[in-house]
Scaffold this motif. Structure first.
Motif, PDB file in Angstrom:
ATOM      1  N   GLN A 403      -2.683  31.909 -15.330  1.00  0.00           N
ATOM      2  CA  GLN A 403      -2.226  30.543 -15.509  1.00  0.00           C
ATOM      3  C   GLN A 403      -3.395  29.566 -15.422  1.00  0.00           C
ATOM      4  OE1 GLN A 403       0.502  29.895 -16.640  1.00  0.00           O
ATOM      5  NE2 GLN A 403       1.045  27.798 -16.225  1.00  0.00           N
ATOM      6  N   LYS A 404      -4.355  29.865 -14.556  1.00  0.00           N
ATOM      7  CA  LYS A 404      -5.527  28.990 -14.468  1.00  0.00           C
ATOM      8  C   LYS A 404      -6.293  29.011 -15.783  1.00  0.00           C
ATOM      9  CE  LYS A 404      -6.167  30.031  -9.620  1.00  0.00           C
ATOM     10  NZ  LYS A 404      -7.077  30.790  -8.746  1.00  0.00           N
ATOM     11  N   VAL A 405      -6.355  30.173 -16.424  1.00  0.00           N
ATOM     12  CA  VAL A 405      -7.053  30.251 -17.714  1.00  0.00           C
ATOM     13  C   VAL A 405      -6.308  29.427 -18.758  1.00  0.00           C
ATOM     14  CG1 VAL A 405      -7.814  31.779 -19.573  1.00  0.00           C
ATOM     15  CG2 VAL A 405      -8.058  32.499 -17.200  1.00  0.00           C
ATOM     16  N   VAL A 406      -4.955  29.522 -18.756  1.00  0.00           N
ATOM     17  CA  VAL A 406      -4.177  28.758 -19.735  1.00  0.00           C
ATOM     18  C   VAL A 406      -4.439  27.264 -19.579  1.00  0.00           C
ATOM     19  CG1 VAL A 406      -1.889  28.225 -20.596  1.00  0.00           C
ATOM     20  CG2 VAL A 406      -2.356  30.482 -19.719  1.00  0.00           C
ATOM     21  N   ILE A 407      -4.470  26.796 -18.337  1.00  0.00           N
ATOM     22  CA  ILE A 407      -4.731  25.375 -18.134  1.00  0.00           C
ATOM     23  C   ILE A 407      -6.180  25.062 -18.482  1.00  0.00           C
ATOM     24  CG2 ILE A 407      -4.766  23.495 -16.429  1.00  0.00           C
ATOM     25  CD1 ILE A 407      -2.558  24.979 -14.923  1.00  0.00           C
ATOM     26  N   GLY A 408      -7.070  25.954 -18.035  1.00  0.00           N
ATOM     27  CA  GLY A 408      -8.496  25.706 -18.220  1.00  0.00           C
ATOM     28  C   GLY A 408      -8.909  25.576 -19.665  1.00  0.00           C
ATOM     29  N   LYS A 409      -8.243  26.315 -20.575  1.00  0.00           N
ATOM     30  CA  LYS A 409      -8.719  26.293 -21.951  1.00  0.00           C
ATOM     31  C   LYS A 409      -8.569  24.915 -22.580  1.00  0.00           C
ATOM     32  CE  LYS A 409      -4.859  27.893 -24.744  1.00  0.00           C
ATOM     33  NZ  LYS A 409      -4.328  28.977 -25.544  1.00  0.00           N
ATOM     34  N   TRP A 410      -7.729  24.085 -21.977  1.00  0.00           N
ATOM     35  CA  TRP A 410      -7.545  22.749 -22.537  1.00  0.00           C
ATOM     36  C   TRP A 410      -8.481  21.716 -21.949  1.00  0.00           C
ATOM     37  CZ3 TRP A 410      -5.269  22.781 -26.859  1.00  0.00           C
ATOM     38  CH2 TRP A 410      -4.271  23.733 -27.114  1.00  0.00           C
ATOM     39  N   LEU A 411      -9.095  22.047 -20.830  1.00  0.00           N
ATOM     40  CA  LEU A 411      -9.812  21.001 -20.103  1.00  0.00           C
ATOM     41  C   LEU A 411     -11.165  20.675 -20.715  1.00  0.00           C
ATOM     42  CD1 LEU A 411      -8.842  21.912 -16.475  1.00  0.00           C
ATOM     43  CD2 LEU A 411      -7.717  20.418 -18.122  1.00  0.00           C
ATOM     44  N   ALA A 412     -11.787  21.672 -21.384  1.00  0.00           N
ATOM     45  CA  ALA A 412     -13.113  21.431 -21.946  1.00  0.00           C
ATOM     46  C   ALA A 412     -13.079  20.291 -22.951  1.00  0.00           C
ATOM     47  CB  ALA A 412     -13.633  22.700 -22.598  1.00  0.00           C
ATOM     48  N   ALA A 413     -11.955  20.160 -23.662  1.00  0.00           N
ATOM     49  CA  ALA A 413     -11.862  19.129 -24.694  1.00  0.00           C
ATOM     50  C   ALA A 413     -11.543  17.761 -24.096  1.00  0.00           C
ATOM     51  CB  ALA A 413     -10.801  19.518 -25.712  1.00  0.00           C
ATOM     52  N   ARG A 414     -11.405  17.669 -22.783  1.00  0.00           N
ATOM     53  CA  ARG A 414     -11.085  16.411 -22.102  1.00  0.00           C
ATOM     54  C   ARG A 414      -9.910  15.701 -22.768  1.00  0.00           C
ATOM     55  NH1 ARG A 414     -12.930  15.319 -17.863  1.00  0.00           N
ATOM     56  NH2 ARG A 414     -14.375  16.884 -17.172  1.00  0.00           N
ATOM     57  N   PRO A 415      -8.734  16.305 -22.734  1.00  0.00           N
ATOM     58  CA  PRO A 415      -7.595  15.689 -23.397  1.00  0.00           C
ATOM     59  C   PRO A 415      -7.170  14.400 -22.700  1.00  0.00           C
ATOM     60  CG  PRO A 415      -6.874  17.550 -22.100  1.00  0.00           C
ATOM     61  CD  PRO A 415      -8.366  17.550 -22.054  1.00  0.00           C
ATOM     62  N   LYS A 416      -6.456  13.562 -23.450  1.00  0.00           N
ATOM     63  CA  LYS A 416      -5.947  12.322 -22.867  1.00  0.00           C
ATOM     64  C   LYS A 416      -4.569  12.548 -22.275  1.00  0.00           C
ATOM     65  CE  LYS A 416      -8.455   9.662 -26.275  1.00  0.00           C
ATOM     66  NZ  LYS A 416      -8.420   9.456 -27.725  1.00  0.00           N
ATOM     67  N   VAL A 417      -3.826  13.447 -22.922  1.00  0.00           N
ATOM     68  CA  VAL A 417      -2.467  13.721 -22.481  1.00  0.00           C
ATOM     69  C   VAL A 417      -2.344  15.218 -22.237  1.00  0.00           C
ATOM     70  CG1 VAL A 417      -0.031  13.639 -23.114  1.00  0.00           C
ATOM     71  CG2 VAL A 417      -1.577  11.807 -23.851  1.00  0.00           C
ATOM     72  N   LEU A 418      -1.837  15.589 -21.081  1.00  0.00           N
ATOM     73  CA  LEU A 418      -1.675  17.007 -20.770  1.00  0.00           C
ATOM     74  C   LEU A 418      -0.196  17.296 -20.533  1.00  0.00           C
ATOM     75  CD1 LEU A 418      -2.906  19.785 -19.971  1.00  0.00           C
ATOM     76  CD2 LEU A 418      -3.122  18.919 -17.659  1.00  0.00           C
ATOM     77  N   ILE A 419       0.350  18.220 -21.323  1.00  0.00           N
ATOM     78  CA  ILE A 419       1.742  18.618 -21.135  1.00  0.00           C
ATOM     79  C   ILE A 419       1.744  19.945 -20.392  1.00  0.00           C
ATOM     80  CG2 ILE A 419       3.929  19.120 -22.279  1.00  0.00           C
ATOM     81  CD1 ILE A 419       2.666  17.828 -24.818  1.00  0.00           C
ATOM     82  N   LEU A 420       2.435  19.999 -19.272  1.00  0.00           N
ATOM     83  CA  LEU A 420       2.531  21.242 -18.510  1.00  0.00           C
ATOM     84  C   LEU A 420       3.993  21.671 -18.493  1.00  0.00           C
ATOM     85  CD1 LEU A 420       0.368  20.081 -15.465  1.00  0.00           C
ATOM     86  CD2 LEU A 420      -0.325  21.790 -17.138  1.00  0.00           C
ATOM     87  N   ASP A 421       4.289  22.809 -19.120  1.00  0.00           N
ATOM     88  CA  ASP A 421       5.671  23.294 -19.125  1.00  0.00           C
ATOM     89  C   ASP A 421       5.780  24.456 -18.144  1.00  0.00           C
ATOM     90  OD1 ASP A 421       8.288  23.749 -19.705  1.00  0.00           O
ATOM     91  OD2 ASP A 421       8.011  24.175 -21.838  1.00  0.00           O
ATOM     92  N   GLU A 422       6.505  24.262 -17.079  1.00  0.00           N
ATOM     93  CA  GLU A 422       6.673  25.257 -16.011  1.00  0.00           C
ATOM     94  C   GLU A 422       5.332  25.861 -15.601  1.00  0.00           C
ATOM     95  OE1 GLU A 422       9.510  25.588 -14.636  1.00  0.00           O
ATOM     96  OE2 GLU A 422      11.030  25.048 -16.113  1.00  0.00           O
ATOM     97  N   PRO A 423       4.413  25.019 -15.114  1.00  0.00           N
ATOM     98  CA  PRO A 423       3.058  25.528 -14.864  1.00  0.00           C
ATOM     99  C   PRO A 423       2.954  26.504 -13.701  1.00  0.00           C
ATOM    100  CG  PRO A 423       3.255  23.284 -14.057  1.00  0.00           C
ATOM    101  CD  PRO A 423       4.516  23.580 -14.794  1.00  0.00           C
ATOM    102  N   THR A 424       3.954  26.566 -12.816  1.00  0.00           N
ATOM    103  CA  THR A 424       3.804  27.461 -11.664  1.00  0.00           C
ATOM    104  C   THR A 424       4.857  28.554 -11.623  1.00  0.00           C
ATOM    105  OG1 THR A 424       5.164  26.073 -10.229  1.00  0.00           O
ATOM    106  CG2 THR A 424       2.814  25.595 -10.279  1.00  0.00           C
ATOM    107  N   ARG A 425       5.539  28.792 -12.733  1.00  0.00           N
ATOM    108  CA  ARG A 425       6.561  29.850 -12.719  1.00  0.00           C
ATOM    109  C   ARG A 425       5.896  31.218 -12.506  1.00  0.00           C
ATOM    110  NH1 ARG A 425      10.258  30.368 -17.815  1.00  0.00           N
ATOM    111  NH2 ARG A 425      11.361  28.665 -16.799  1.00  0.00           N
TER     112      ARG A 425
END
Lengths: 500, 316
Positions: A403-425
């Motif tokens: 799950q950390k990898v899934v979130i991490g892959k978006w962070l390099a691009a410095r997004p403005k909006v982050l959608i998290l769908d059930e991030p801790t299931r």
């Protein structure tokens, strides 16, 4: 106390020299719900697989109904009355309920033709024993996940199971389905079935279990009566240290409106959804399964197309037809199912982390692999992903680390909006806290976060505002201070309308 | 926690990568012991020349299989592109233009497969099975069922010539190999191919234009089929209407022998080259040993089965 239904003593198991279970003991009484707790990698599933005959134990002894047994195969486990209901249900969606229940052991006449009436009666019998109303002639694929689970439980009852293992049974259920599952658990208790209950949801475990046993790093930590234990004690047993805050706080510094959604509509899925999220804000999106929460995320990200509505980012209208448009507009989407939608399991941590960012890593059509390597290694460190190195296959990581990898892959691009769908299931407590801290940090950096979650305490504690959906529409908006479990639940079940 | 990661899981790719090479080494060793001619320079170049066409087809096939698809139409594209080139040569076209036209034709045919798969959502097996028949039929129509011969030494040189001691087709193969290797390893397109084969939905949600990638991989496969067709036409001094029949099977076999997963997402083109060599060396060796061509087929099939079975047992 009555004689235990199941007793496991001094169970040890090693894989390739690594001991994953060290002299673990476990007992189960008839009519008892015994929670098996521990973080991912604590050895719960290994213990269960030994019980189910999938792995052979290296040491230890097992008694079933007072007689010592060796369980050499899943078939032998079944014969001993041991049944495991897995998270992923092994149903054949194209077959009917009764065909699934009696798959491989159909009632037949002498000439091998199926006795449909007998099958129907038998499946009806077990289904009504559970107190559920499901048509034996319906195709299983048309049932909800909760109903499929009931079919599976009815099936193991028909196999005369006395020991029932429920592995994360509520992970994919709606609140209403969870209630009916708990009713079934109660009725099974009355029938003397012993249940081993595995779940990451603490509230649930405290509600349903009689005793709990905690494993940590393959060792037996202890067994406690549920009534005389509280959540802090349990967490401490599981992680071996105190987790100061299950939900870490953050400093609030809200910026201007980053995401504006107006009149978002998609035929038969969502209608007229409008909301804004400011920089630094976490907006919770609650609702029952099927309320249209994931559809909102899919529409924002271009997985599906809008029938009507407008989306603006930092005040600029954006047109999103496919995911690449959303990514370019600065939206990142951590999807609900990391295995199906979030990760390419067969590829490395590095390749997964860089996949949405390849454009930035390319010059003159050539991938700059040195830069890629440095960038991803830094991310692995920053996100504290527990991997040997960034070349390790993502599929071999634990759920929390995936799950950390899934979130991490978006962070390099410095997004403005982050959608998290059930991030801790399906993520254990330690990793959950890390994910929450990461969310807080990102919000503090000015990101607008949309948090979709079925875990009510999570939504309430982490969000600045909570938006509730019911049947594709917004049925309630609550500020952090006024949001309570009751209010959100009422709005989620459509009860809010009565007040209008 | 770190200690719990099993060492065998760390680099699961490595063992798989060495397997085919070891297999090739064993076959070469065995054949060089049995036959003295086998390791002569002449024979080595001979083998390389013989495998070049299959290797080129298999390079294209590697792209397709890495995305989880399959391309059964390569043999027919080979024939039709070769026939078109030969036809244009016979009509007096400049040989280099004829080559380019043939390559373009093959690429377009491949892209057509890609459109069927990506936009038409037809299963790759079915789509390319159908186009295999269509392209073969078109070849027969175009050639009227007879070989097309031409008169151009420049063109014939592409299949029969030598660069110093090295046969030209071998040069084609080695240059193509290097290019394919670099594309798969060092370009976003290469990454997209692996990601698409590993998990299409995750790739799409990561911003990969999956439809475009699919069309491109089939176009690449078509391009390599056309290149093979031109080399074959050059070598035989004519385009045969039945050229390339069942070549797709050897190409698939080479990819699979090289350790690339038919499910997609896993594999490498170096394995494909090794796979093509295994097939070529086996053919050559069995010829040197005077094994009847009927038995050769049995042996070849058995080797493929054996390789895949070994692969399975290793993964357990």
């Amino acid at each position: 106390m009555t004689e235990p239904l199941l007793e496991m003593k001094g169970i040890s198991k090693a894989f390739a020299g690594v001991r994953v279970l060290k002299e673990v003991s476990f007992t189960l009484a008839p009519g008892e719900v015994h929670a098996l707790m521990g973080e991912n990698g604590a050895g719960k599933s290994t213990l269960i697989k030994i019980l189910g005959g999938i792995y052979a134990k290296d040491e230890g002894r097992i008694w079933v109904d007072g007689r010592e047994r060796t369980i050499r195969s899943p078939r032998e486990a079944t014969q001993l009355g041991i049944a495991i209901i897995h998270q992923e249900l092994p149903v054949v969606p194209q077959l009917t309920v009764m065909e699934n229940m009696f798959l491989g052991r159909e009632f037949t006449y002498k000439w091998r033709s199926i006795r449909w009436n007998r099958m129907r009666e038998e499946s009806q019998k077990y289904l009504s024993q559970l107190g559920v109303r499901i048509d034996p002639d319906q195709k299983v694929g048309e049932l909800s996940v909760g109903q499929q689970q009931m079919v599976e439980i009815a099936k193991v009852l028909s196999l005369q199971a006395k020991v029932l293992v429920l592995d994360e049974p509520t992970a994919a259920l709606t609140n209403r389905e969870i209630e009916s599952l708990f009713e079934v658990v109660e009725s099974l208790k009355r029938h003397g079935v012993g249940m081993i209950y595995i779940s990451h949801r603490m509230e649930e475990v405290f509600r349903i279990s009689d005793r709990m046993t905690v494993l940590r790093d393959g060792t037996f930590v202890g067994t406690r009566e549920t009534g005389s234990t509280d959540m802090d004690q349990l967490v401490q047993m599981m992680v071996g240290r105190e987790i100061r805050e299950r939900f870490p706080r953050r400093s609030l510094r809200m910026g201007g409106e980053r995401l504006q959604v107006e009149g978002m509509t998609r035929k038969e899925k969502v209608s007229d959804i409008s909301f804004t999220i400011r920089g630094g804000e976490i907006l919770g999106l609650a609702g029952l399964m099927g309320a249209g929460r994931t559809e909102v995320a899919d529409l924002l990200f271009g997985v599906e197309r809008l029938d009507a509505g407008r989306v603006s980012i930092d005040g600029w209208p954006v047109t999103i037809r496919r995911p690449i448009d959303a990514i370019r507009a600065g939206i990142a989407y951590v999807t609900e199912n990391r295995k199906e939608q979030g990760l390419v399991l067969s590829r490395s941590v590095k390749e997964n982390l860089s996949l949405p960012n390849l454009g930035a890593l390319t010059s003159f059509g050539i991938l700059r692999r040195g830069v890629e390597k440095r960038m991803t290694e830094a991310q692995v460190k920053q996100l504290s992903v527990r991997a040997a190195d960034s070349d390790q296959e993502v599929g071999t990581l634990s759920g929390g680390n995936q799950q950390k990898v899934v979130i991490g892959k978006w962070l390099a691009a410095r997004p403005k909006v982050l959608i998290l769908d059930e991030p801790t299931r399906g993520v254990d407590i330690g990793a959950k806290a890390e994910i929450y801290r990461l969310m807080n940090r990102l919000a503090e950096e000015g990101m607008a976060i949309l948090l979709i979650s079925s875990d009510l305490p999570e939504v309430l504690e982490m969000s600045d505002r909570v938006l509730v959906m019911h049947e594709g529409r917004i049925s309630g908006v609550f500020d952090r201070d006024e949001a309570t479990q009751e209010k959100v639940m009422i709005a989620a079940s459509g009860g809010g309308k009565l007040a209008d | 926690m770190q200690t719990e990661i099993k060492t065998e899981n760390l680099k699961p790719g490595r063992v798989q990568q060495i397997g085919p090479l070891v297999g090739l080494g064993l076959i070469i060793l065995a054949l060089s012991l049995i036959s003295r001619e086998f390791l002569s320079i002449t024979n080595i170049f001979n083998v390389l020349r013989q495998i070049s066409i299959n290797a080129l087809l298999a390079f294209g096939m590697t792209f397709v299989i890495l995305t989880g698809g399959i391309d059964l139409s390569v043999g027919s594209i080979l024939a039709l592109s070769g026939a078109l080139s030969a036809g244009m040569l016979a009509g007096g076209m400049d040989p280099w233009l004829a080559v380019l036209a043939g390559l373009a034709a093959g690429t377009v045919m491949g892209a057509g497969n890609g459109v069927l798969v990506a936009k038409g959502k037809v299963a790759p097996f079915i789509a390319t099975l159908a186009t295999m028949t269509i392209f073969r039929g078109l070849t027969l129509v175009y050639t009227e069922g007879r070989p097309i011969s031409y008169d151009s030494d420049t063109f014939a040189m592409l299949g029969k010539g030598y660069f110093f001691e090295i046969p030209i087709p071998v040069i084609w193969m080695l240059v193509s190999f290097v290019i394919v290797y670099l594309i798969l390893k060092n370009t976003p397109f290469g990454r997209h191919v692996y990601a698409l084969g590993g998990n299409e939905e995750a790739a799409l949600l990561s911003g990969v234009r999956t439809d475009r990638v699919k069309i491109r991989v089939y176009a690449v496969s078509g391009l390599f089929a056309a290149l093979s067709g031109i080399i074959l036409t050059a070598r035989l001094n004519s385009a045969q209407p039945t050229a390339g029949t069942t070549y797709e099977l050897d190409a698939i076999a080479a990819v699979v022998l090289g350790g690339t997963s038919l499910a997609g997402g896993k594999g490498w083109v170096t394995g494909t080259l090794i796979g093509a060599m295994i097939i070529g060396v086996l053919d050559n060796g069995l010829n040197l040993l005077n094994v009847s061509s009927f038995y050769q087929q049995v042996v070849k099939g058995a080797v493929i089965l054996l390789a895949v079975l070994l692969d399975r047992s290793r993964k357990k």
